[in-house]
Structures are given as structure tokens and as C-alpha cells.
Design a protein around this motif. Sequence first.
Motif, mmCIF file in Angstrom:
data_model
loop_
_atom_site.group_PDB
_atom_site.id
_atom_site.type_symbol
_atom_site.label_atom_id
_atom_site.label_comp_id
_atom_site.label_asym_id
_atom_site.label_seq_id
_atom_site.Cartn_x
_atom_site.Cartn_y
_atom_site.Cartn_z
ATOM 1 N N ASP A 1 50.011 47.845 30.222
ATOM 2 C CA ASP A 1 48.710 47.256 30.547
ATOM 3 C C ASP A 1 48.398 46.045 29.673
ATOM 4 O O ASP A 1 47.810 45.071 30.139
ATOM 5 C CB ASP A 1 47.594 48.297 30.435
ATOM 6 C CG ASP A 1 47.672 49.343 31.542
ATOM 7 O OD1 ASP A 1 48.298 49.077 32.596
ATOM 8 O OD2 ASP A 1 47.108 50.448 31.350
ATOM 9 N N ALA A 2 48.807 46.103 28.411
ATOM 10 C CA ALA A 2 48.602 44.953 27.522
ATOM 11 C C ALA A 2 49.442 43.764 27.979
ATOM 12 O O ALA A 2 48.997 42.613 27.911
ATOM 13 C CB ALA A 2 48.946 45.326 26.085
ATOM 14 N N VAL B 1 50.338 43.118 31.092
ATOM 15 C CA VAL B 1 49.684 42.576 32.294
ATOM 16 C C VAL B 1 48.520 41.681 31.892
ATOM 17 O O VAL B 1 48.361 40.569 32.419
ATOM 18 C CB VAL B 1 49.217 43.714 33.233
ATOM 19 C CG1 VAL B 1 48.358 43.166 34.367
ATOM 20 C CG2 VAL B 1 50.410 44.481 33.776
ATOM 21 N N THR B 2 47.728 42.135 30.937
ATOM 22 C CA THR B 2 46.597 41.336 30.454
ATOM 23 C C THR B 2 47.087 40.031 29.831
ATOM 24 O O THR B 2 46.523 38.955 30.083
ATOM 25 C CB THR B 2 45.768 42.145 29.442
ATOM 26 O OG1 THR B 2 45.257 43.312 30.099
ATOM 27 C CG2 THR B 2 44.618 41.334 28.879
ATOM 28 N N ALA B 3 48.146 40.106 29.032
ATOM 29 C CA ALA B 3 48.688 38.901 28.387
ATOM 30 C C ALA B 3 49.259 37.920 29.403
ATOM 31 O O ALA B 3 49.066 36.705 29.276
ATOM 32 C CB ALA B 3 49.761 39.297 27.367
ATOM 33 N N THR C 1 48.391 37.643 32.596
ATOM 34 C CA THR C 1 47.259 37.087 33.352
ATOM 35 C C THR C 1 46.556 35.992 32.548
ATOM 36 O O THR C 1 46.211 34.940 33.088
ATOM 37 C CB THR C 1 46.276 38.210 33.745
ATOM 38 O OG1 THR C 1 46.990 39.200 34.501
ATOM 39 C CG2 THR C 1 45.132 37.681 34.578
ATOM 40 N N ALA C 2 46.360 36.216 31.261
ATOM 41 C CA ALA C 2 45.737 35.212 30.393
ATOM 42 C C ALA C 2 46.614 33.968 30.279
ATOM 43 O O ALA C 2 46.112 32.840 30.311
ATOM 44 C CB ALA C 2 45.453 35.803 29.012
ATOM 45 N N GLN D 1 46.363 31.942 33.464
ATOM 46 C CA GLN D 1 45.096 31.205 33.498
ATOM 47 C C GLN D 1 45.140 29.995 32.565
ATOM 48 O O GLN D 1 44.685 28.909 32.929
ATOM 49 C CB GLN D 1 43.949 32.138 33.130
ATOM 50 C CG GLN D 1 42.585 31.482 33.276
ATOM 51 C CD GLN D 1 41.451 32.464 33.028
ATOM 52 O OE1 GLN D 1 41.633 33.515 32.411
ATOM 53 N NE2 GLN D 1 40.277 32.127 33.507
ATOM 54 N N GLN E 1 48.092 41.049 43.909
ATOM 55 C CA GLN E 1 48.619 41.966 42.909
ATOM 56 C C GLN E 1 49.180 43.166 43.656
ATOM 57 O O GLN E 1 48.441 43.866 44.347
ATOM 58 C CB GLN E 1 47.504 42.379 41.951
ATOM 59 C CG GLN E 1 47.968 43.216 40.803
ATOM 60 C CD GLN E 1 46.894 43.379 39.743
ATOM 61 O OE1 GLN E 1 46.296 42.403 39.307
ATOM 62 N NE2 GLN E 1 46.643 44.596 39.336
ATOM 63 N N ASP F 1 51.080 46.670 43.231
ATOM 64 C CA ASP F 1 51.493 47.744 42.331
ATOM 65 C C ASP F 1 52.636 48.485 43.031
ATOM 66 O O ASP F 1 52.404 49.339 43.898
ATOM 67 C CB ASP F 1 50.316 48.674 42.042
ATOM 68 C CG ASP F 1 50.643 49.744 41.022
ATOM 69 O OD1 ASP F 1 51.825 50.139 40.909
ATOM 70 O OD2 ASP F 1 49.703 50.199 40.345
ATOM 71 N N VAL G 1 53.744 34.923 26.331
ATOM 72 C CA VAL G 1 53.501 36.364 26.201
ATOM 73 C C VAL G 1 54.295 36.887 25.014
ATOM 74 O O VAL G 1 55.513 36.771 24.967
ATOM 75 C CB VAL G 1 53.893 37.116 27.499
ATOM 76 C CG1 VAL G 1 53.640 38.597 27.332
ATOM 77 C CG2 VAL G 1 53.125 36.567 28.694
#
Length: 129
Positions: free
Chosen positions: A14-15, A17-19, A21-22, A25, A34, A36, A128
Motif C-alpha cells: 500500500d505504501a 501504491v501511494t508512492a 501515485t505521488a 502526480q 486502477q 486490482d 519511488v
Amino acid sequence: MTYHFSKTVDMPFDAAVTAVTAALQKHGFGVLTQIDVKETLGKKIGVDFRPYLILGACNPKLAYEALTLEDKIGTMLPCNVVVQQHDPGVVEISAVDPVASMASIENPGLGAVAGKVRELLRQVVADVA
């Protein structure tokens, strides 16, 4: 020629995925889709697959430029970025190489746009950590 560029990071899925996505952006991309894969394969065919997420990323300015050069280039959009877990805490980030995927299209202008997108996606993967 390879069709992607990848790197492995030591972080929870999950971290990662967040990284990713950031980083997308930061480099002018939005996530349009997205998928899954783990969830979909579980529902559709009853298999337990590893965490695997496909992000359909788009840089609107470069997508517009590509669409004005080739009206059917939408068949190759958006650019996919994959986040997949191989082992707990070991996640691989992969992005399509748009130069490789568009190599069969004989349009020098499109090749230049694909080159811009390639460099941005390389930066996304590199960011990342």
C-alpha cells in the motif's frame, strides 16, 4: 528493446501504491484507471493471486499532443504502471516503455512524444524509494 522499466523497493504494498501515485502526480500524470488484478482474478476465476495493481496513467498535455498526431493512438493509452508484491515488503514497480510500444507506428512526431513520456515515466519509477 525491452517493453518496460522496473525497480524493486522494500516497502509495504500500500505504501508503494501511494508512492507511485505521488510520483506520477509530481511528473504531470493522473491515474485514470486502477485495476486490482488480485481482486479481479479472485472474483472471476477463484484464484488467490499476489497483490498486483495496474494503474492507467495519463499526462493530459502529452496525450493531447499524441492524439493530434495519430487519431487512433488512443488504442495505446493510457500508459500502464504496475505495482506488484513478490514477497512481504518486496514490491516491484514497472512502467511501460512508450517508445517500445509505439515503435511500429511510422510517425516521427509521435516518436518524439513517446520519448518525452518515456523520460517522465523513468523519473516516476526512479522517484519511488
